[in-house]
Design a protein around this motif. Structure first.
Motif, PDB file in Angstrom:
ATOM      1  N   GLN A 427       0.837  -1.198   0.000  1.00 27.93           N
ATOM      2  CA  GLN A 427       0.000   0.000   0.000  1.00 27.93           C
ATOM      3  C   GLN A 427       0.869   1.244   0.000  1.00 27.93           C
ATOM      4  O   GLN A 427       1.783   1.382   0.825  1.00 27.93           O
ATOM      5  CB  GLN A 427      -0.934   0.020   1.215  1.00 27.93           C
ATOM      6  CG  GLN A 427      -1.982   1.111   1.182  1.00 27.93           C
ATOM      7  CD  GLN A 427      -2.922   1.026   2.369  1.00 27.93           C
ATOM      8  OE1 GLN A 427      -2.541   0.553   3.424  1.00 27.93           O
ATOM      9  NE2 GLN A 427      -4.143   1.476   2.203  1.00 27.93           N
ATOM     10  N   CYS A 428       0.583   2.150  -0.943  1.00 31.29           N
ATOM     11  CA  CYS A 428       1.323   3.412  -1.015  1.00 31.29           C
ATOM     12  C   CYS A 428       0.964   4.267   0.200  1.00 31.29           C
ATOM     13  O   CYS A 428      -0.216   4.485   0.500  1.00 31.29           O
ATOM     14  CB  CYS A 428       0.982   4.144  -2.316  1.00 31.29           C
ATOM     15  SG  CYS A 428       1.780   5.764  -2.463  1.00 31.29           S
ATOM     16  N   ASN A 435      -0.588  -1.539  -4.645  1.00 32.25           N
ATOM     17  CA  ASN A 435       0.215  -1.899  -5.801  1.00 32.25           C
ATOM     18  C   ASN A 435       0.613  -3.366  -5.711  1.00 32.25           C
ATOM     19  O   ASN A 435       0.924  -3.870  -4.618  1.00 32.25           O
ATOM     20  CB  ASN A 435       1.486  -1.050  -5.863  1.00 32.25           C
ATOM     21  CG  ASN A 435       1.203   0.418  -6.058  1.00 32.25           C
ATOM     22  OD1 ASN A 435       1.099   0.891  -7.182  1.00 32.25           O
ATOM     23  ND2 ASN A 435       1.073   1.154  -4.959  1.00 32.25           N
ATOM     24  N   GLU A 446       7.518   1.580  -7.102  1.00 34.96           N
ATOM     25  CA  GLU A 446       6.940   2.918  -7.167  1.00 34.96           C
ATOM     26  C   GLU A 446       5.434   2.803  -7.373  1.00 34.96           C
ATOM     27  O   GLU A 446       4.959   1.926  -8.101  1.00 34.96           O
ATOM     28  CB  GLU A 446       7.560   3.726  -8.313  1.00 34.96           C
ATOM     29  CG  GLU A 446       9.045   3.962  -8.130  1.00 34.96           C
ATOM     30  CD  GLU A 446       9.664   4.584  -9.365  1.00 34.96           C
ATOM     31  OE1 GLU A 446       8.883   4.862 -10.303  1.00 34.96           O
ATOM     32  OE2 GLU A 446      10.871   4.782  -9.398  1.00 34.96           O
ATOM     33  N   CYS A 447       4.709   3.685  -6.740  1.00 32.22           N
ATOM     34  CA  CYS A 447       3.254   3.639  -6.812  1.00 32.22           C
ATOM     35  C   CYS A 447       2.794   3.924  -8.238  1.00 32.22           C
ATOM     36  O   CYS A 447       3.222   4.904  -8.862  1.00 32.22           O
ATOM     37  CB  CYS A 447       2.656   4.644  -5.833  1.00 32.22           C
ATOM     38  SG  CYS A 447       0.853   4.682  -5.853  1.00 32.22           S
ATOM     39  N   GLN A 448       1.915   3.078  -8.740  1.00 34.01           N
ATOM     40  CA  GLN A 448       1.400   3.268 -10.090  1.00 34.01           C
ATOM     41  C   GLN A 448       0.356   4.386 -10.152  1.00 34.01           C
ATOM     42  O   GLN A 448       0.151   4.978 -11.213  1.00 34.01           O
ATOM     43  CB  GLN A 448       0.780   1.963 -10.592  1.00 34.01           C
ATOM     44  CG  GLN A 448       1.791   0.837 -10.734  1.00 34.01           C
ATOM     45  CD  GLN A 448       1.143  -0.474 -11.128  1.00 34.01           C
ATOM     46  OE1 GLN A 448      -0.005  -0.723 -10.776  1.00 34.01           O
ATOM     47  NE2 GLN A 448       1.870  -1.302 -11.848  1.00 34.01           N
ATOM     48  N   CYS A 450       0.231   7.380  -8.304  1.00 33.92           N
ATOM     49  CA  CYS A 450       0.738   8.752  -8.193  1.00 33.92           C
ATOM     50  C   CYS A 450       2.034   8.955  -8.970  1.00 33.92           C
ATOM     51  O   CYS A 450       2.771   9.907  -8.705  1.00 33.92           O
ATOM     52  CB  CYS A 450       0.937   9.131  -6.730  1.00 33.92           C
ATOM     53  SG  CYS A 450       2.039   8.039  -5.817  1.00 33.92           S
ATOM     54  N   SER A 451       2.340   8.097  -9.935  1.00 37.20           N
ATOM     55  CA  SER A 451       3.576   8.251 -10.696  1.00 37.20           C
ATOM     56  C   SER A 451       3.526   9.475 -11.602  1.00 37.20           C
ATOM     57  O   SER A 451       4.521  10.177 -11.778  1.00 37.20           O
ATOM     58  CB  SER A 451       3.841   6.993 -11.528  1.00 37.20           C
ATOM     59  OG  SER A 451       2.752   6.766 -12.413  1.00 37.20           O
TER      60      SER A 451
END
Length: 477
Positions: A427-428, A435, A446-448, A450-451
């Motif tokens: 979890q981001c 994710n 890396e969070c998909q 908020c990229s």
């Protein structure tokens, strides 16, 4: 305000305040470049008499010295005004009156001064008149002040705004530990009790010259090179350090090892932990993976010596459950097998998997990738923290300490860490998006969600990546 050196003709002679060496100044042009030939000290460029050990100190002082010299002198202070002559009260009747001032004419006493004079004349000796009221030993007691009967208005209390406390973070309760196994009892589905295993292992090691001689032999002890035919991770050398049987019992207990589960030792050394798990628990299988060939051969000798001391039933259990393999734990085939195990143990203490010990990807990162491939509910027991798993909230971390004399490299207790996989997603912390741990090719770090926003924040151009692991969509217009 003129400098002292302007009033004297050149050449002039000055003395260094640091070493007292006398220097001759031929002309004013050399003053900014003047320095002591003996100690290197530099004077103030205005020759105020201050010397400094560095040019920076002298230059800084010269600026402030120049500002002080350029500052306009303050006008002279005006003479203090003489006090006017007041009527003398009773304490000063016998003293001579002060001489009248020839400059200041005393003002005409007003109504207040007249009242003070009358009060002073009427007051007895030993009394001082202050603000028209007699005070002192001979003064009458002061009159009590009349209290107002009107009640004072009460201050209105301030309204307190109740702030709702944020909801507490959910606390994951640790599962209770199972009871420690009895030292003299054989568990259901096992071959030996823990105490019987220690006795037979000691006899098997004595046949091979003793545990100390075996572990300090050139083929076991030290930083040895992996076998070339199996090493696929780029590892340059491998440490050695063994855990003793008492710590193996504690490891299995904190891992909450259940009957029918599988156990794997990454870097099994001479294989004692694998042999103990296979003979004293109801595991489905215990596997050891060792990358150094000479250590693997020593483990096979220990296996053969112990096998001779077992009965037929115990020998059959050992053959069915125990497997000692020569291979690289981070190769594609071996890592896929390790990811299918329920409990993994790795001795990564004291920099065993430091980045300088591998030519390619760090061993800690490769170990974290194996753990991410494991099923939900599997456990990884490590003797040092794994940073990539610490950052990933898909794993639950628990720490415990061993007892004294539990390992071969120190007598003090050592920390151990249990990483239990609780989900296939992470979890981001920024947007709480779930994710996946990995896609078809790479691990997602890396969070998909908020990229794109991170791309606009860092000002990346089209085609650039936030990380080399995963490409991103074009920057929004």
């Amino acid at each position: 305000m003129a400098e002292a050196w302007r009033s004297k003709p050149f050449p002039q002679t000055v003395a260094c305040q640091i070493c007292t060496l006398e220097l001759t100044i031929p002309s004013p042009e050399v003053i900014p470049f003047l320095s002591c030939e003996a100690c290197g000290a530099t004077p103030c460029a205005r020759l105020c008499g201050r010397w400094f050990a560095s040019e920076q100190g002298a230059a800084k002082h010269t600026l402030s010295c120049g500002r002080m010299a350029a500052r306009k002198p303050k006008p002279p202070a005006s003479p203090p005004r003489q006090a006017s002559t007041l009527p003398v009260h009773g304490l000063l009747e016998g003293a001579a009156p002060p001489a009248p001032s020839p400059v200041v004419t005393p003002p005409v006493p007003g109504a207040r001064d007249a009242a003070v004079a009358r009060a002073g004349a009427a007051a007895p000796r030993g009394t001082v008149v202050v603000n028209g009221e007699p005070r002192g030993a001979g003064a009458p007691p002061p009159k009590p002040k009349a209290k107002s009967s009107a009640p004072k208005p009460k201050a209105r209390p301030k309204k307190r705004v109740k702030r709702e406390a944020p909801p507490p973070a959910p606390v994951e309760e640790a599962e209770p530990l199972p009871p420690a196994p009895a030292d003299n009892e054989v568990a259901e589905g096992a071959a030996l009790a823990p105490r019987a295993f220690r006795e037979k292992l000691s006899k098997a090691l004595d046949k091979l010259g003793g545990r100390y001689n075996l572990e300090t032999s050139p083929g076991v002890r030290g930083n040895l090179q992996p076998a070339v035919q199996v090493c696929a991770s780029g590892q340059r050398d491998a440490h050695y350090g063994a855990v003793l049987p008492a710590l193996v019992v504690s490891i299995l207990r904190h891992a909450r090892f259940q009957p029918g589960e599988t156990f794997a030792d990454v870097g099994s050394g001479i294989g004692t932990a694998v042999l103990q798990t296979a003979l004293t628990t109801a595991c489905a299988r215990a596997t050891g993976v060792e990358v150094v060939q000479t250590r693997h051969e020593a483990a096979l000798r220990v296996h053969a010596a112990l096998r001779e001391l077992l009965s037929d039933d115990e020998r059959s259990i050992l053959e069915a459950k125990c497997a000692l393999c020569l291979g690289d734990a981070f190769s594609d085939s071996t890592s896929a097998f390790l990811a299918s195990c329920d409990v993994l143990f790795v001795n990564n203490a004291s920099g065993t998997m430091a980045p300088e010990r591998v030519a390619g990807t760090a061993l800690d990162e490769q170990l974290a990738n194996v753990a991410k491939r494991c099923r939900v509910g599997s456990r990884l027991i490590a003797m040092d923290r794994i940073p990539l798993l610490d950052e990933c909230n898909a794993f639950k971390l628990e720490q415990f300490y061993s007892s004294e004399r539990a390992v071969t490299w120190t007598d003090a207790p050592v920390p151990l860490y249990v990483y239990a996989k609780k989900a296939d997603t992470w979890q981001c912390r920024r947007c709480t998006f779930a994710n996946p741990l990995m896609d078809d090719y790479h691990f997602i770090t890396e969070c998909q969600a908020c990229s794109d926003e991170m791309r606009s924040r860092f000002g990346l151009n089209d085609g650039e990546r936030i990380s080399g692991r995963r490409s991103r969509s074009p920057r929004p217009t």
